[in-house]
Write a protein that holds these residues in place. Structure first.
Motif, mmCIF file in Angstrom:
data_model
loop_
_atom_site.group_PDB
_atom_site.id
_atom_site.type_symbol
_atom_site.label_atom_id
_atom_site.label_comp_id
_atom_site.label_asym_id
_atom_site.label_seq_id
_atom_site.Cartn_x
_atom_site.Cartn_y
_atom_site.Cartn_z
ATOM 1 N N VAL A 1 0.863 -1.183 0.000
ATOM 2 C CA VAL A 1 0.000 0.000 0.000
ATOM 3 C C VAL A 1 0.897 1.228 0.000
ATOM 4 C CG1 VAL A 1 -1.777 1.310 1.220
ATOM 5 C CG2 VAL A 1 -1.847 -1.201 1.213
ATOM 6 N N ILE A 2 0.637 2.120 -0.939
ATOM 7 C CA ILE A 2 1.427 3.352 -1.074
ATOM 8 C C ILE A 2 0.543 4.531 -0.716
ATOM 9 C CG2 ILE A 2 2.720 4.805 -2.668
ATOM 10 C CD1 ILE A 2 3.177 2.137 -4.300
ATOM 11 N N VAL A 3 0.971 5.301 0.256
ATOM 12 C CA VAL A 3 0.241 6.489 0.692
ATOM 13 C C VAL A 3 0.844 7.692 -0.028
ATOM 14 C CG1 VAL A 3 -0.433 7.919 2.648
ATOM 15 C CG2 VAL A 3 -0.208 5.436 2.936
ATOM 16 N N GLY A 4 0.093 8.203 -1.009
ATOM 17 C CA GLY A 4 0.579 9.324 -1.800
ATOM 18 C C GLY A 4 0.631 8.967 -3.272
ATOM 19 N N ALA A 5 0.008 9.794 -4.109
ATOM 20 C CA ALA A 5 -0.068 9.524 -5.548
ATOM 21 C C ALA A 5 0.721 10.565 -6.337
ATOM 22 C CB ALA A 5 -1.524 9.500 -6.010
ATOM 23 N N GLY A 6 1.885 10.931 -5.800
ATOM 24 C CA GLY A 6 2.796 11.812 -6.523
ATOM 25 C C GLY A 6 3.791 10.986 -7.327
ATOM 26 N N VAL B 1 -7.365 13.096 -8.960
ATOM 27 C CA VAL B 1 -6.529 12.540 -10.018
ATOM 28 C C VAL B 1 -5.085 12.528 -9.525
ATOM 29 C CG1 VAL B 1 -5.699 12.884 -12.386
ATOM 30 C CG2 VAL B 1 -8.075 13.393 -11.821
ATOM 31 N N PRO B 2 -4.325 11.456 -9.781
ATOM 32 C CA PRO B 2 -2.922 11.477 -9.364
ATOM 33 C C PRO B 2 -2.158 12.587 -10.064
ATOM 34 C CG PRO B 2 -3.363 9.611 -10.821
ATOM 35 C CD PRO B 2 -4.685 10.199 -10.453
ATOM 36 N N LEU B 3 -1.212 13.179 -9.343
ATOM 37 C CA LEU B 3 -0.335 14.224 -9.872
ATOM 38 C C LEU B 3 -1.057 15.526 -10.199
ATOM 39 C CD1 LEU B 3 1.673 11.943 -12.335
ATOM 40 C CD2 LEU B 3 2.447 12.726 -10.094
ATOM 41 N N ALA B 4 -2.325 15.641 -9.830
ATOM 42 C CA ALA B 4 -3.098 16.830 -10.183
ATOM 43 C C ALA B 4 -2.440 18.133 -9.727
ATOM 44 C CB ALA B 4 -4.515 16.723 -9.623
ATOM 45 N N PRO B 5 -1.867 18.221 -8.520
ATOM 46 C CA PRO B 5 -1.266 19.495 -8.121
ATOM 47 C C PRO B 5 -0.063 19.889 -8.974
ATOM 48 C CG PRO B 5 -1.668 18.091 -6.206
ATOM 49 C CD PRO B 5 -1.849 17.240 -7.418
ATOM 50 N N VAL C 1 -3.730 15.815 -17.778
ATOM 51 C CA VAL C 1 -2.555 14.973 -17.987
ATOM 52 C C VAL C 1 -2.432 13.941 -16.871
ATOM 53 C CG1 VAL C 1 -0.075 14.951 -18.408
ATOM 54 C CG2 VAL C 1 -1.443 16.883 -19.186
ATOM 55 N N GLY C 2 -2.832 14.305 -15.669
ATOM 56 C CA GLY C 2 -2.815 13.341 -14.574
ATOM 57 C C GLY C 2 -3.678 12.127 -14.864
ATOM 58 N N SER C 3 -4.766 12.320 -15.609
ATOM 59 C CA SER C 3 -5.650 11.203 -15.954
ATOM 60 C C SER C 3 -4.948 10.159 -16.819
ATOM 61 C CB SER C 3 -6.889 11.721 -16.682
ATOM 62 O OG SER C 3 -7.664 12.543 -15.816
ATOM 63 N N VAL C 4 -3.962 10.587 -17.603
ATOM 64 C CA VAL C 4 -3.186 9.640 -18.405
ATOM 65 C C VAL C 4 -2.442 8.667 -17.486
ATOM 66 C CG1 VAL C 4 -1.268 9.421 -20.038
ATOM 67 C CG2 VAL C 4 -2.936 11.278 -20.297
ATOM 68 N N PHE C 5 -1.886 9.191 -16.410
ATOM 69 C CA PHE C 5 -1.158 8.341 -15.472
ATOM 70 C C PHE C 5 -2.120 7.463 -14.674
ATOM 71 C CE2 PHE C 5 1.891 11.516 -16.604
ATOM 72 C CZ PHE C 5 3.104 10.852 -16.583
ATOM 73 N N ALA C 6 -3.300 7.976 -14.378
ATOM 74 C CA ALA C 6 -4.296 7.162 -13.681
ATOM 75 C C ALA C 6 -4.658 5.939 -14.509
ATOM 76 C CB ALA C 6 -5.542 7.995 -13.386
ATOM 77 N N GLU C 7 -4.924 6.146 -15.780
ATOM 78 C CA GLU C 7 -5.284 5.033 -16.658
ATOM 79 C C GLU C 7 -4.116 4.069 -16.826
ATOM 80 O OE1 GLU C 7 -7.546 2.604 -19.219
ATOM 81 O OE2 GLU C 7 -8.042 4.087 -17.659
ATOM 82 N N LEU C 8 -2.899 4.603 -16.937
ATOM 83 C CA LEU C 8 -1.706 3.764 -17.051
ATOM 84 C C LEU C 8 -1.609 2.783 -15.891
ATOM 85 C CD1 LEU C 8 1.193 3.186 -18.264
ATOM 86 C CD2 LEU C 8 2.005 4.944 -16.649
ATOM 87 N N HIS C 9 -1.831 3.269 -14.683
ATOM 88 C CA HIS C 9 -1.697 2.406 -13.505
ATOM 89 C C HIS C 9 -2.861 1.419 -13.408
ATOM 90 C CE1 HIS C 9 1.899 3.802 -11.269
ATOM 91 N NE2 HIS C 9 1.794 4.764 -12.175
ATOM 92 N N ARG C 10 -4.018 1.859 -13.736
ATOM 93 C CA ARG C 10 -5.166 0.950 -13.634
ATOM 94 C C ARG C 10 -5.047 -0.204 -14.624
ATOM 95 N NH1 ARG C 10 -8.647 6.065 -12.391
ATOM 96 N NH2 ARG C 10 -8.960 5.798 -10.149
ATOM 97 N N VAL C 11 -4.614 0.070 -15.860
ATOM 98 C CA VAL C 11 -4.491 -1.023 -16.839
ATOM 99 C C VAL C 11 -3.338 -1.955 -16.487
ATOM 100 C CG1 VAL C 11 -5.522 0.341 -18.681
ATOM 101 C CG2 VAL C 11 -3.028 0.269 -18.458
ATOM 102 N N ASN C 12 -2.448 -1.506 -15.621
ATOM 103 C CA ASN C 12 -1.353 -2.365 -15.177
ATOM 104 C C ASN C 12 -1.609 -2.991 -13.813
ATOM 105 O OD1 ASN C 12 1.188 -2.366 -17.042
ATOM 106 N ND2 ASN C 12 0.355 -0.285 -17.162
ATOM 107 N N GLY C 13 -2.870 -2.962 -13.386
ATOM 108 C CA GLY C 13 -3.263 -3.723 -12.207
ATOM 109 C C GLY C 13 -3.121 -3.033 -10.882
ATOM 110 N N ALA D 1 4.276 26.803 -11.640
ATOM 111 C CA ALA D 1 3.409 27.844 -11.073
ATOM 112 C C ALA D 1 2.599 28.533 -12.165
ATOM 113 C CB ALA D 1 4.248 28.860 -10.300
ATOM 114 N N LEU D 2 3.192 28.729 -13.347
ATOM 115 C CA LEU D 2 2.476 29.351 -14.455
ATOM 116 C C LEU D 2 1.535 28.357 -15.128
ATOM 117 C CD1 LEU D 2 5.368 31.424 -16.115
ATOM 118 C CD2 LEU D 2 3.665 32.192 -14.445
ATOM 119 N N ALA D 3 1.920 27.100 -15.158
ATOM 120 C CA ALA D 3 1.119 26.083 -15.847
ATOM 121 C C ALA D 3 -0.231 25.853 -15.181
ATOM 122 C CB ALA D 3 1.899 24.777 -15.913
#
Length: 414
Positions: A150-155, A180-184, A190-202, A340-342
C-alpha cells in the motif's frame, strides 16, 4: 600564506557537482565535502526507478567512483553530520564535537521525506524513500513478489514505486488525496493519463482517499486505516507524501529561511560567505522574478556546478528551466517548464493521450510555459526553446502534427 577552505555541507548530487566545478575552475585551496550519510555522492532518481526495480547495479548511481575525489584533493568526510554553524567565526560544529573552519560555505543539505503524521508511523514494514539504504531495504521487501503493498501518496515517488512493485508481481494499492494522481503538479487532464496507465497495469488506484492511521500486529504493519473505518490490508506500506527542506542548520544560524534557504540568482545568502543550492535552496529566478525551490535531480546537476562557480566570484545568474523525467511501466516522460504558471494555462495536446504517445503544451497568454513529451523523444530541447523564447503560438497549429514544431518557432530568437 593560509590556504583558503571551501566547505560544502551535504554530499548529494548538488554538493558533488559544486566541488567538481570549484576544483575544475582552478581553485587550489582546500575543499571539504561533509557527507551526513556514509555513502559517497550518488544520484537519487534511480532509487524509485531502475535501482528499485532491480534493473541497475549499485555502482551505476554514483556521481563518481570514490578514488575520483582523492585524485582531485577533495576531502570527503563520510558520516560527518553538522550540528552547528557560527557565521561570525566561520565555523561548523560536527556531531562528534569536532569543528571545521571555512572561508566560504555552501549549504547543500537537501530535504527529508515527510513522515506519516498519524499513529503507527514507526511500525516495521513502513518505508520512506530518500536514501540508497531505504531503496535497498524496500527492494528486499518487494522482490519476493507476493506482498500486499500500500502506497500512501499519488505523486511521482508513489507512482514510480507502484510501477516497480507491480514489476515484481506484488498486489499494489495507491491512496491519493486528490481526484486525479499528480493533479497538483500537472493538472487533471494529464494526470488522468497516469491514472489510466496504472489501472491497466493492475494498480488499485484509490483517489480522494486519505490514510489516517497505520495498524500493526506485534510491531509489524498489517494495514492502513481510512477515516470511515475501512482498513486496507498491507504487508508493506510506502509513505510518499512529499519532502521537507533541511533548513534547521541555516535557521538556527540566523540565515533567511522561507520554504528553503533564501538566496539570490547566484546562490548567495544574506551572509556574503554562505551560499545554498539544491533541494534546500529557494533561489531567485531572473525570468520569473520570484524565488523558486526545485527538488528535481536536473536542478541539482546544473545548479550545483553554477553555485561552485559563483563561490569563485564568477558571474552567475541561474535561470534554468526546471526539468524532470519519469519511467513507469511502458511510459517514459520528460517535463520542462514553470509549474506555477502552468496551473492557470490551457493544455494543448499534440498527439493522442489515449495511446500515451503525445506532447502536452501548457499555453498561457499565447505563450508556452511548460511542456511534457510522453513516449515521444528528441523533442525536449525544442520544448524548452518554446518556453525560453516566449514565442507566441497558435494553439490549433501547435496541436497539428502535420506542422513541424520548428516551423512554429520560425522567427523566434536563438
Amino acid at each position: 600564506m593560509t590556504v583558503p577552505t571551501f566547505a560544502i555541507v551535504g554530499a548529494g548530487l548538488a554538493g558533488a557537482r559544486a566541488a567538481e566545478a570549484i576544483r575544475s575552475e582552478g581553485f587550489d585551496g582546500s575543499i571539504v565535502l561533509l557527507a551526513g550519510e556514509t555513502e559517497y555522492p550518488y544520484v537519487r532518481p534511480p532509487l524509485s526507478k531502475d535501482y528499485l526495480a532491480g534493473r541497475a547495479a549499485r555502482d551505476t548511481i554514483d556521481v563518481h567512483p570514490a578514488p575520483w575525489y582523492d585524485e582531485r584533493g577533495i576531502d570527503v568526510r563520510l558520516g560527518a553530520r553538522v550540528t552547528g554553524l557560527a557565521l561570525d567565526t566561520h565555523e561548523l560544529t560536527l556531531r562528534e564535537g569536532k569543528s571545521v573552519r571555512y572561508d566560504r560555505l555552501l549549504l547543500a543539505t537537501g530535504a527529508s521525506s515527510r513522515r506519516f503524521p498519524g499513529p503507527g508511523a514507526d511500525l516495521a514494514g513502513v518505508y520512506h524513500l530518500r536514501t540508497v539504504g531505504e531503496s535497498q531495504a524496500l527492494r528486499a521487501e518487494l522482490e519476493p513478489g507476493n506482498r500486499r503493498v500500500v502506497i500512501v501518496g499519488a505523486g511521482w515517488i508513489g507512482l514510480e514505486v507502484a510501477a516497480a512493485a507491480r514489476g515484481y508481481g506484488n498486489t499494489v494499492t495507491v491512496l491519493g488525496r486528490d481526484g486525479v494522481p499528480l493533479a497538483p503538479v500537472i493538472g487533471d487532464e494529464v494526470g488522468s493519463v497516469f491514472a489510466e496507465l496504472h489501472r491497466v497495469n493492475g494498480v488499485d488506484l484509490r483517489m480522494e482517499t486519505q490514510a489516517d492511521r497505520l495498524i500493526g500486529t506485534q510491531g509489524r504493519v498489517t494495514g492502513v486505516g481510512l477515516p470511515g473505518g475501512e482498513v486496507v490490508s498491507a504487508d508493506v506500506v510506502v509513505i510518499g507524501i512529499g519532502a521537507v527542506p533541511n533548513t534547521d542548520l541555516a535557521r538556527d544560524a540566523g540565515l533567511a529561511v522561507d520554504d528553503g534557504i533564501v538566496v539570490d540568482a547566484a546562490f548567495r545568502s544574506i551572509d556574503p560567505d554562505v551560499y545554498a543550492v539544491g533541494d534546500v535552496a529557494t533561489v531567485f529566478h531572473p525570468v520569473l522574478r520570484h524565488h523558486l525551490r526545485v527538488e528535481h535531480w536536473d536542478n541539482a546537476e546544473r545548479a550545483g556546478a553554477a553555485a561552485g562557480r559563483s563561490m569563485l566570484d564568477q558571474a552567475v545568474s541561474y535561470d534554468a528551466i526546471p526539468y524532470f523525467y519519469t519511467d513507469q511501466f511502458d511510459l517514459g516522460m520528460e517535463y520542462s517548464g514553470y509549474g506555477a504558471l502552468a496551473r492557470d494555462a490551457e493544455v494543448v495536446f499534440r498527439g493522442d493521450p489515449a495511446r500515451r504517445e503525445f506532447i502536452a503544451f501548457w499555453v498561457l497568454d499565447g505563450r508556452v510555459v511548460a511542456g511534457m513529451n510522453v513516449n515521444v523523444w528528441d523533442v525536449n530541447e525544442t520544448v524548452q526553446r518554446f518556453i525560453r523564447t516566449e514565442v507566441r503560438v497558435d494553439t490549433t497549429r501547435l496541436a497539428d502534427e502535420s506542422i513541424e514544431l520548428d516551423e512554429l518557432l520560425a522567427g523566434a530568437p536563438d
